[in-house]
Design a protein around this motif. Structure first.
Motif, PDB file in Angstrom:
ATOM      1  N   GLN A  56      10.159   6.429   2.544  1.00 58.06           N
ATOM      2  CA  GLN A  56      10.215   4.977   2.392  1.00 58.06           C
ATOM      3  C   GLN A  56       9.408   4.300   3.497  1.00 58.06           C
ATOM      4  N   SER A  57       9.507   4.813   4.709  1.00 57.44           N
ATOM      5  CA  SER A  57       8.783   4.206   5.833  1.00 57.44           C
ATOM      6  C   SER A  57       7.270   4.263   5.636  1.00 57.44           C
ATOM      7  N   GLU A  58       6.765   5.366   5.113  1.00 65.13           N
ATOM      8  CA  GLU A  58       5.323   5.499   4.881  1.00 65.13           C
ATOM      9  C   GLU A  58       4.841   4.508   3.824  1.00 65.13           C
ATOM     10  N   VAL A  59       5.592   4.390   2.738  1.00 64.60           N
ATOM     11  CA  VAL A  59       5.206   3.458   1.675  1.00 64.60           C
ATOM     12  C   VAL A  59       5.316   2.021   2.180  1.00 64.60           C
ATOM     13  N   ALA A  60       6.385   1.717   2.883  1.00 67.46           N
ATOM     14  CA  ALA A  60       6.583   0.358   3.406  1.00 67.46           C
ATOM     15  C   ALA A  60       5.425  -0.047   4.316  1.00 67.46           C
ATOM     16  N   LEU A  61       5.011   0.845   5.188  1.00 69.71           N
ATOM     17  CA  LEU A  61       3.889   0.553   6.082  1.00 69.71           C
ATOM     18  C   LEU A  61       2.613   0.295   5.277  1.00 69.71           C
ATOM     19  N   ALA A  62       2.387   1.110   4.271  1.00 71.04           N
ATOM     20  CA  ALA A  62       1.170   0.990   3.467  1.00 71.04           C
ATOM     21  C   ALA A  62       1.114  -0.304   2.659  1.00 71.04           C
ATOM     22  N   ILE A  63       2.258  -0.778   2.173  1.00 70.42           N
ATOM     23  CA  ILE A  63       2.248  -1.988   1.332  1.00 70.42           C
ATOM     24  C   ILE A  63       2.730  -3.225   2.084  1.00 70.42           C
ATOM     25  N   GLU A  64       2.971  -3.054   3.395  1.00 66.58           N
ATOM     26  CA  GLU A  64       3.316  -4.167   4.277  1.00 66.58           C
ATOM     27  C   GLU A  64       4.633  -4.838   3.911  1.00 66.58           C
ATOM     28  N   CYS A  65       5.681  -4.017   3.847  1.00 66.39           N
ATOM     29  CA  CYS A  65       7.043  -4.535   3.687  1.00 66.39           C
ATOM     30  C   CYS A  65       7.971  -3.651   4.512  1.00 66.39           C
ATOM     31  N   PRO A 113      11.132  -0.927   5.148  1.00 70.76           N
ATOM     32  CA  PRO A 113      11.767   0.173   4.412  1.00 70.76           C
ATOM     33  C   PRO A 113      13.025  -0.300   3.673  1.00 70.76           C
ATOM     34  N   GLN A 114      13.715  -1.300   4.208  1.00 70.02           N
ATOM     35  CA  GLN A 114      14.916  -1.822   3.560  1.00 70.02           C
ATOM     36  C   GLN A 114      14.578  -2.444   2.204  1.00 70.02           C
ATOM     37  N   VAL A 115      13.433  -3.095   2.112  1.00 67.51           N
ATOM     38  CA  VAL A 115      12.999  -3.665   0.835  1.00 67.51           C
ATOM     39  C   VAL A 115      12.851  -2.552  -0.205  1.00 67.51           C
ATOM     40  N   LEU A 116      12.217  -1.444   0.183  1.00 68.33           N
ATOM     41  CA  LEU A 116      12.066  -0.323  -0.746  1.00 68.33           C
ATOM     42  C   LEU A 116      13.412   0.274  -1.118  1.00 68.33           C
ATOM     43  N   SER A 117      14.287   0.395  -0.150  1.00 66.54           N
ATOM     44  CA  SER A 117      15.629   0.916  -0.421  1.00 66.54           C
ATOM     45  C   SER A 117      16.340   0.033  -1.444  1.00 66.54           C
ATOM     46  N   ASN A 118      16.196  -1.265  -1.303  1.00 62.56           N
ATOM     47  CA  ASN A 118      16.824  -2.197  -2.245  1.00 62.56           C
ATOM     48  C   ASN A 118      16.269  -2.035  -3.657  1.00 62.56           C
ATOM     49  N   TRP A 119      14.976  -1.758  -3.793  1.00 61.24           N
ATOM     50  CA  TRP A 119      14.388  -1.503  -5.120  1.00 61.24           C
ATOM     51  C   TRP A 119      14.971  -0.227  -5.695  1.00 61.24           C
ATOM     52  N   GLU A 120      15.008   0.797  -4.865  1.00 59.11           N
ATOM     53  CA  GLU A 120      15.427   2.113  -5.340  1.00 59.11           C
ATOM     54  C   GLU A 120      16.905   2.166  -5.718  1.00 59.11           C
ATOM     55  N   THR A 121      17.712   1.338  -5.103  1.00 58.46           N
ATOM     56  CA  THR A 121      19.140   1.313  -5.435  1.00 58.46           C
ATOM     57  C   THR A 121      19.468   0.264  -6.490  1.00 58.46           C
ATOM     58  N   GLY A 122      18.494  -0.540  -6.869  1.00 57.10           N
ATOM     59  CA  GLY A 122      18.712  -1.564  -7.877  1.00 57.10           C
ATOM     60  C   GLY A 122      19.305  -2.848  -7.334  1.00 57.10           C
ATOM     61  N   LEU A 123      19.398  -2.972  -6.004  1.00 60.46           N
ATOM     62  CA  LEU A 123      19.946  -4.187  -5.406  1.00 60.46           C
ATOM     63  C   LEU A 123      19.032  -5.374  -5.648  1.00 60.46           C
ATOM     64  N   ASN A 124      17.734  -5.148  -5.546  1.00 60.14           N
ATOM     65  CA  ASN A 124      16.720  -6.176  -5.803  1.00 60.14           C
ATOM     66  C   ASN A 124      15.596  -5.576  -6.630  1.00 60.14           C
ATOM     67  N   ARG A 125      14.819  -6.456  -7.228  1.00 57.64           N
ATOM     68  CA  ARG A 125      13.614  -6.028  -7.941  1.00 57.64           C
ATOM     69  C   ARG A 125      12.412  -6.477  -7.139  1.00 57.64           C
ATOM     70  N   PRO A 126      11.323  -5.746  -7.212  1.00 59.68           N
ATOM     71  CA  PRO A 126      10.143  -6.118  -6.427  1.00 59.68           C
ATOM     72  C   PRO A 126       9.471  -7.380  -6.951  1.00 59.68           C
ATOM     73  N   SER A 127       8.884  -8.134  -6.029  1.00 62.20           N
ATOM     74  CA  SER A 127       8.070  -9.280  -6.438  1.00 62.20           C
ATOM     75  C   SER A 127       6.782  -8.740  -7.052  1.00 62.20           C
ATOM     76  N   GLY A 128       6.105  -9.574  -7.780  1.00 61.62           N
ATOM     77  CA  GLY A 128       4.890  -9.144  -8.472  1.00 61.62           C
ATOM     78  C   GLY A 128       3.828  -8.585  -7.551  1.00 61.62           C
ATOM     79  N   HIS A 129       3.568  -9.273  -6.444  1.00 62.97           N
ATOM     80  CA  HIS A 129       2.497  -8.810  -5.557  1.00 62.97           C
ATOM     81  C   HIS A 129       2.865  -7.504  -4.854  1.00 62.97           C
ATOM     82  N   LEU A 130       4.126  -7.328  -4.469  1.00 61.73           N
ATOM     83  CA  LEU A 130       4.520  -6.071  -3.840  1.00 61.73           C
ATOM     84  C   LEU A 130       4.542  -4.922  -4.843  1.00 61.73           C
TER      85      LEU A 130
END
Length: 70
Positions: free
Chosen positions: A21-30, A32-49
Motif C-alpha cells: 500500500q505504501s508503494e502505491v500511495a507514494l506513486a499516486i500521491e495519496c 496509505p490509509q486512503v488505499l486501505s479505505n478503498w480496499e476495505t470498502g470504507l470509501n471509494r476512490p475519487s475519479g482522479h485518484l
C-alpha cells in the motif's frame, strides 16, 4: 449492462502486481490509509485518484471491482 466477471478488487490487483500500500500511495500521491479505505470498502476512490491508480498498476477501470468486500 453486465458486470465484468474478470474484475478484481483493488487489493487483488495491488497484490497481483507485487506492491505494498505504501508503494502505491507514494506513486499516486495519496496516503496509505486512503488505499486501505478503498480496499476495505470504507470509501471509494475519487475519479482522479482512480485514474492514477489504474495507470500505475496498468489496469483498465472496467477491470476494477469497487464493490464493498464481504
Amino acid at each position: 449492462m453486465s458486470k465484468n466477471t474478470t474484475a478484481k478488487s483493488p487489493k487483488e490487483w495491488r497484490l497481483a502486481r507485487g506492491y505494498t500500500q505504501s508503494e502505491v500511495a507514494l506513486a499516486i500521491e495519496c496516503s496509505p490509509q486512503v488505499l486501505s479505505n478503498w480496499e476495505t470498502g470504507l470509501n471509494r476512490p475519487s475519479g482522479h485518484l482512480l485514474q492514477r491508480w489504474c495507470g500505475f498498476l496498468r489496469v483498465a477501470i472496467d477491470e476494477v471491482d469497487l464493490a464493498v468486500p464481504d
